[in-house]
Design a protein around this motif. Structure first.
Motif, PDB file in Angstrom:
ATOM      1  N   THR A  10       0.129   1.482   1.827  1.00 14.87           N
ATOM      2  CA  THR A  10      -0.957   1.535   0.710  1.00 14.87           C
ATOM      3  C   THR A  10      -2.415   1.589   1.382  1.00 14.87           C
ATOM      4  O   THR A  10      -3.301   2.184   0.992  1.00 14.87           O
ATOM      5  CB  THR A  10      -0.779   0.453  -0.258  1.00 14.87           C
ATOM      6  OG1 THR A  10       0.356   0.711  -1.000  1.00 14.87           O
ATOM      7  CG2 THR A  10      -1.921   0.338  -1.187  1.00 14.87           C
TER       8      THR A  10
ATOM      9  N   LEU B 223       3.386   8.670   1.154  1.00 12.04           N
ATOM     10  CA  LEU B 223       3.264   7.215   1.747  1.00 12.04           C
ATOM     11  C   LEU B 223       4.169   6.449   0.811  1.00 12.04           C
ATOM     12  O   LEU B 223       4.207   5.206   0.926  1.00 12.04           O
ATOM     13  CB  LEU B 223       2.029   6.633   1.305  1.00 12.04           C
ATOM     14  CG  LEU B 223       1.063   7.266   2.262  1.00 12.04           C
ATOM     15  CD1 LEU B 223      -0.475   6.715   1.889  1.00 12.04           C
ATOM     16  CD2 LEU B 223       1.020   7.199   3.671  1.00 12.04           C
TER      17      LEU B 223
ATOM     18  N   GLY C 277      -3.012   4.799   2.976  1.00 10.03           N
ATOM     19  CA  GLY C 277      -3.708   5.614   2.127  1.00 10.03           C
ATOM     20  C   GLY C 277      -5.091   5.555   1.572  1.00 10.03           C
ATOM     21  O   GLY C 277      -5.766   6.493   1.373  1.00 10.03           O
ATOM     22  N   ASN C 278      -5.626   4.204   1.518  1.00  7.88           N
ATOM     23  CA  ASN C 278      -6.736   3.891   1.015  1.00  7.88           C
ATOM     24  C   ASN C 278      -7.641   4.665   2.137  1.00  7.88           C
ATOM     25  O   ASN C 278      -8.805   5.231   2.021  1.00  7.88           O
ATOM     26  CB  ASN C 278      -7.080   2.556   0.782  1.00  7.88           C
ATOM     27  CG  ASN C 278      -6.282   2.250  -0.607  1.00  7.88           C
ATOM     28  OD1 ASN C 278      -5.934   3.221  -1.541  1.00  7.88           O
ATOM     29  ND2 ASN C 278      -6.024   0.763  -0.501  1.00  7.88           N
TER      30      ASN C 278
ATOM     31  N   ARG D   4      -0.181  10.584  -2.794  1.00  9.31           N
ATOM     32  CA  ARG D   4       0.471   9.442  -2.203  1.00  9.31           C
ATOM     33  C   ARG D   4       2.017   9.515  -1.903  1.00  9.31           C
ATOM     34  O   ARG D   4       2.486   8.468  -1.556  1.00  9.31           O
ATOM     35  CB  ARG D   4       0.035   8.257  -3.041  1.00  9.31           C
ATOM     36  CG  ARG D   4      -1.315   8.138  -3.279  1.00  9.31           C
ATOM     37  CD  ARG D   4      -2.000   7.383  -1.918  1.00  9.31           C
ATOM     38  NE  ARG D   4      -3.269   7.134  -2.085  1.00  9.31           N
ATOM     39  CZ  ARG D   4      -4.009   6.328  -1.774  1.00  9.31           C
ATOM     40  NH1 ARG D   4      -3.444   5.032  -1.714  1.00  9.31           N
ATOM     41  NH2 ARG D   4      -5.408   6.017  -1.667  1.00  9.31           N
TER      42      ARG D   4
END
Length: 73
Positions: free
Chosen positions: A16, A30, A19-20, A27
């Motif tokens: 997460t 991920l 991804g950010n 997404r």
């Protein structure tokens, strides 16, 4: 949170955050189900590098995405 120990929960947190940090629009790349915990240390190393580096260039972000693709199941 201690991310040193491989677990599905820690993997989810790391993915997460990646991804950010990498501004990943899709997404689906991920999903923790697509990664083997045997590769946790490799993924964690990428996470640590990105956190240490901070802002990434577009080329650096693409290189990290390519590496993530390599460790997917």
């Amino acid at each position: 949170m201690n991310l040193e120990h491989p677990s599905v929960e820690n993997l989810k947190v790391i993915l997460t955050e990646l991804g950010n940090d990498l501004n990943i629009a899709n997404r689906g790349l991920l999903d923790p189900k697509d990664y083997n915990l045997e590769k946790y240390n490799d993924i964690k190393a990428m996470y640590d590098m990105i956190k240490l580096k901070g802002n990434l260039t577009a080329l650096e972000a693409q290189a990290f995405l390519d590496e993530l693709r390599k460790v997917r199941i």
